[in-house]
Design an enzyme around this catalytic site. Structure first.
Site, PDB file in Angstrom:
ATOM      1  NE  ARG A 125      10.924  -2.095  -3.897  1.00  0.00           N
ATOM      2  CZ  ARG A 125      10.093  -1.273  -3.259  1.00  0.00           C
ATOM      3  NH1 ARG A 125      10.559  -0.366  -2.436  1.00  0.00           N
ATOM      4  NH2 ARG A 125       8.791  -1.375  -3.443  1.00  0.00           N
ATOM      5  CE  LYS A 131       5.340   4.230   0.789  1.00  0.00           C
ATOM      6  NZ  LYS A 131       6.404   3.233   0.524  1.00  0.00           N
ATOM      7  N   PRO A 171       0.836  -1.213   0.000  1.00  0.00           N
ATOM      8  CG  PRO A 171      -0.544  -1.444   1.848  1.00  0.00           C
ATOM      9  CD  PRO A 171       0.722  -1.955   1.248  1.00  0.00           C
ATOM     10  CD  GLU A 172       3.469   2.743  -4.143  1.00  0.00           C
ATOM     11  OE1 GLU A 172       3.587   3.892  -4.593  1.00  0.00           O
ATOM     12  OE2 GLU A 172       3.805   1.734  -4.772  1.00  0.00           O
TER      13      GLU A 172
END
Ligand SMILES: [Zn+2]
Length: 336
Positions: free
Chosen positions: A322, A59, A2-3
């Site tokens: 990433r 976040k 979740p961002e």
């Protein structure tokens, strides 16, 4: 993971649903999910607190509680919040019968007998015009949208005084829930940078925060002390918007590029919120529904698919460990 848009979406749903409710007691099924204070203190301090407000910062989801306390929830990789109407039971028998499986899956959340799970939409969905639960509202009907798999891996359950349960599920267990005195909020939020959807976030501030940094721009965008709330999805989308290669050195961006990146960050985050967040696997909203933004991303997880601007296949590279997605034609590596 979740961002900002996913957390904002959850915050808005929670605001409509639980402001004014009281956390009666809290059940913790995986102790390490509670990051502060020690578990016995956490359980004692949070008991019978009223939920006064729900906010988001980066976040982090923040619940303002009575007694000048804040509850922070950081979902990290796979954490989710689900709100169950009254009537759902929690079966913890696995804890003694099979501790190994218990440590992985947590308790079984049992659907009320006779609940109709076949209906396509939730029965109980508070609206912005009725932010608090109306007196006499029927909260006893089950919401039918939770899939059984959404209810596994429950780590913490907040039992509300009105009979509802706010579940925190987290298969990977990286998420953390903490309780802090309100005056220590800065410490609780761990040096977060500028909030990108606030008035503080200007092209000048962005330029200033990139100026001393030689790391790839993608890596800098993921640093929560620079900009709070961007993660892998929206960093890739914002760089695509601005036609900037993810490996460009942050301090090499021209003023025009900074301006475009600033615009791109705001644009992709705002669209993400409008679409209810982006789901790839675990993310669910408060009512068990997946966000719709997956259908709107341009580059993230689009490797091999044609760029929507020029038709060139989207490429994937690794930046700062990433996955990073970009169009090699629209986002050329000019200056490094
Ligand atoms: Zn392109």
């Amino acid at each position: 993971m979740p961002e900002l848009p996913e957390v904002e979406h959850t915050a808005r749903q929670l605001r409509d649903a639980i402001i004014g409710a009281t956390i009666h007691e809290t059940l913790v099924f995986w102790e390490r999910t509670i990051g502060h204070p020690e578990l016995p203190d956490f359980l004692a301090e949070i008991a019978d607190r009223d939920i006064l407000n729900v906010r988001r910062r980066g976040k982090f989801l923040i619940l303002d509680l009575s007694g000048e306390l804040i509850l922070t929830i950081h979902r990290r990789m796979t954490g989710n919040l689900l709100l169950l109407p009254p009537g759902w039971e929690i079966d913890t028998s696995l804890k003694t019968s099979d501790p190994f499986t218990w440590n992985i899956k947590g308790p079984f959340i049992q659907t009320p007998v006779g609940a109709d799970l076949s209906r396509p939409s939730p029965i109980y969905r508070p609206s912005p015009t009725t932010p608090n639960i109306p007196v006499g509202a029927d909260l006893s009907r089950p919401s039918p949208i939770y899939r059984p798999s959404d209810l596994l891996y429950c780590r913490v359950c907040f039992n509300l005084a009105d009979g509802r349960r706010l579940l925190y599920t987290d298969p990977r267990k990286f998420g953390r829930i903490e309780l802090w005195p309100r005056e220590r909020e800065q410490e609780a939020l761990k040096n977060l940078g500028t909030e990108p959807l606030s008035e503080d976030f200007t092209p000048e501030i962005l330029a200033k925060s990139l100026s001393g940094r030689k790391s790839p721009i993608k890596q800098v965008l993921l640093n929560q002390e620079v900009i709070a709330g961007l993660g892998n999805i929206y960093a890739d989308e914002a760089l695509y918007y601005a036609s900037i290669h993810p490996l460009r050195r942050a301090n090499s961006l021209t003023p025009a590029e900074v301006q475009l990146l600033h615009e791109g960050i705001i644009s992709v985050l705002t669209l993400g919120i409008e679409h209810g967040g982006t789901s790839f696997s675990e993310y669910r909203d408060l009512w068990g529904e997946a966000g719709d933004n997956y259908n709107h991303v341009r580059v993230y997880h689009q490797e091999g698919k044609p760029c929507q601007r020029c038709g060139t296949p989207i490429e994937r590279i690794v930046v700062a460990q990433r996955s990073t997605h970009f169009c090699p034609k629209c986002q050329k590596l000019t200056l490094v």
